[in-house]
Design an enzyme around this catalytic site. Structure first.
Site, PDB file in Angstrom:
ATOM      1  CG  LEU A  30     -23.626  50.182 -44.406  1.00  0.00           C
ATOM      2  CD1 LEU A  30     -24.089  48.752 -44.689  1.00  0.00           C
ATOM      3  CD2 LEU A  30     -22.165  50.354 -44.815  1.00  0.00           C
ATOM      4  CG  HIS A  34     -21.122  52.279 -47.645  1.00  0.00           C
ATOM      5  ND1 HIS A  34     -21.711  53.318 -46.974  1.00  0.00           N
ATOM      6  CD2 HIS A  34     -19.808  52.327 -47.342  1.00  0.00           C
ATOM      7  CE1 HIS A  34     -20.793  53.967 -46.278  1.00  0.00           C
ATOM      8  NE2 HIS A  34     -19.628  53.392 -46.486  1.00  0.00           N
TER       9      HIS A  34
HETATM   10  P1  AMP Z   1     -16.207  54.209 -45.599  1.00  0.00           P
HETATM   11  O1  AMP Z   1     -17.320  53.519 -44.873  1.00  0.00           O
HETATM   12  O2  AMP Z   1     -16.399  55.681 -45.728  1.00  0.00           O
HETATM   13  O3  AMP Z   1     -14.837  53.818 -45.071  1.00  0.00           O
HETATM   14  O4  AMP Z   1     -16.256  53.667 -47.091  1.00  0.00           O
HETATM   15  C1  AMP Z   1     -16.230  52.289 -47.365  1.00  0.00           C
HETATM   16  C2  AMP Z   1     -16.052  52.107 -48.845  1.00  0.00           C
HETATM   17  O5  AMP Z   1     -17.126  52.723 -49.532  1.00  0.00           O
HETATM   18  C3  AMP Z   1     -14.761  52.749 -49.366  1.00  0.00           C
HETATM   19  O6  AMP Z   1     -14.194  51.884 -50.342  1.00  0.00           O
HETATM   20  C4  AMP Z   1     -15.251  54.017 -49.985  1.00  0.00           C
HETATM   21  O7  AMP Z   1     -14.433  54.504 -51.015  1.00  0.00           O
HETATM   22  C5  AMP Z   1     -16.602  53.587 -50.521  1.00  0.00           C
HETATM   23  N1  AMP Z   1     -17.475  54.746 -50.709  1.00  0.00           N
HETATM   24  C6  AMP Z   1     -17.731  55.739 -49.819  1.00  0.00           C
HETATM   25  N2  AMP Z   1     -18.548  56.669 -50.367  1.00  0.00           N
HETATM   26  C7  AMP Z   1     -18.798  56.256 -51.636  1.00  0.00           C
HETATM   27  C8  AMP Z   1     -19.564  56.788 -52.710  1.00  0.00           C
HETATM   28  N3  AMP Z   1     -20.245  57.932 -52.611  1.00  0.00           N
HETATM   29  N4  AMP Z   1     -19.610  56.097 -53.874  1.00  0.00           N
HETATM   30  C9  AMP Z   1     -18.927  54.913 -53.998  1.00  0.00           C
HETATM   31  N5  AMP Z   1     -18.188  54.367 -53.015  1.00  0.00           N
HETATM   32  C10 AMP Z   1     -18.119  55.020 -51.851  1.00  0.00           C
END
Ligand code: AMP
Length: 273
Positions: A30, A34
């Site tokens: 995270l 996140h």
């Molecule tokens: P992940 O753990 O990469 O699967 O991401 C989980 C959630 O966090 C997904 O909805 C992503 O789009 C969101 N997310 C990842 N990176 C960012 C970021 N830099 N800003 C906002 N949301 C993010």
């Protein structure tokens, strides 16, 4: 904060929940991106569930499933400090069995951009999100705009399958120098980290061009490709928000999307214009 790894245990636990449930699905490691999803969920929902699951079905053969960063202890601490009520922390065997059915991404929107460079990826994403929604039964679910195509396809799934969850898009959180936060950024060497800044530079150049009246997508893409040329480019596209190809930027209705490989790390970014 409760930590639950068994899907049916979580489903039973949440069944009688009378509070509004907000859900933030993640693959862990995270970061502040996140956290902004969790914060938004906390603002809007009385009960917040975060899942941490590196979903094997969305990784293609040869991708980084085995090496995907895992920091469960730190992640749990972050969730606890952020006021999360339940963390769902399953193993693959808790989610998948033998001879599984799966959701298939739509033929058009599911097979452009990342759907083209990573065939099958979105089938895995939609399948796991469908399962997670059925387990958690959230009122609201929070997704980052950073994964714009994923967000679009999940919204489409919710609409087409008449699901009752509300999908809430959350803005991309960036490092102070403009790099979009991503769990994969830790793969980058110092030099690669500097090179990766070309992504946000290209996106901001494109918005500057649009701001000064240039709407021709070919012209804008040419400039972006020049900036990104030292990197291995997956795609640079400007589409409308239904992920359809357009010739001219439609103001407040378009997205500029980039996928590049920096060294061996695949990075995505986009700006909604
Ligand atoms: P992940 O753990 O990469 O699967 O991401 C989980 C959630 O966090 C997904 O909805 C992503 O789009 C969101 N997310 C990842 N990176 C960012 C970021 N830099 N800003 C906002 N949301 C993010």
């Amino acid at each position: 904060m409760k930590i639950i790894s068994d899907a049916l245990e979580l489903k039973t636990y949440l069944k009688t929940m009378s509070k509004r449930v907000g859900f933030v699905p993640t693959m862990g490691a995270l970061h502040d991106g996140h956290l902004s999803l969790i914060k938004r969920a906390k603002e809007e929902c009385a009960f917040v569930v975060v899942s941490i699951f590196v979903n094997p079905t969305q990784f293609l053969q040869g991708e980084d499933l085995e090496s995907y960063p895992s920091r469960n202890d730190a992640d749990l601490k972050i969730c606890e400090l952020s006021g999360v009520d339940v963390v769902f922390l399953p193993q693959a065997k808790d989610i998948y069995g033998e001879d599984e059915l799966s959701i298939v991404a739509p033929n058009v929107r599911g097979f452009v951009l990342e759907g083209a460079t990573r065939p099958g990826h979105f089938n895995g994403v939609l399948t796991v999100v469908n399962k997670l929604f059925n387990i958690v039964n959230p009122d609201f679910a929070y997704f980052g705009k950073k994964d714009a195509q994923q967000l679009n396809l999940i919204s489409l799934m919710v609409k087409q399958l008449f699901m009752s969850v509300v999908i809430v898009p959350v803005d991309t959180v960036r490092e102070s120098d403009g790099l979009a936060m991503s769990s994969r950024n830790i793969y980058l060497s110092k030099e690669e980290r500097v090179k990766a800044l070309k992504i946000s530079t290209a996106l901001y150049e494109a918005t500057k061009m649009v701001g000064s009246g240039e709407l021709d997508i070919t012209v804008i893409k040419e400039k972006m490709l020049r900036i990104l040329s030292p990197l291995e480019i997956g795609y640079v596209e400007i589409l409308n928000r239904d992920f359809e190809y357009i010739r001219e930027v439609q103001l407040s209705k378009s997205i500029i999307l980039v996928e590049v490989l920096v060294g061996r790390t695949r990075l995505l970014d986009n700006l909604w214009i």
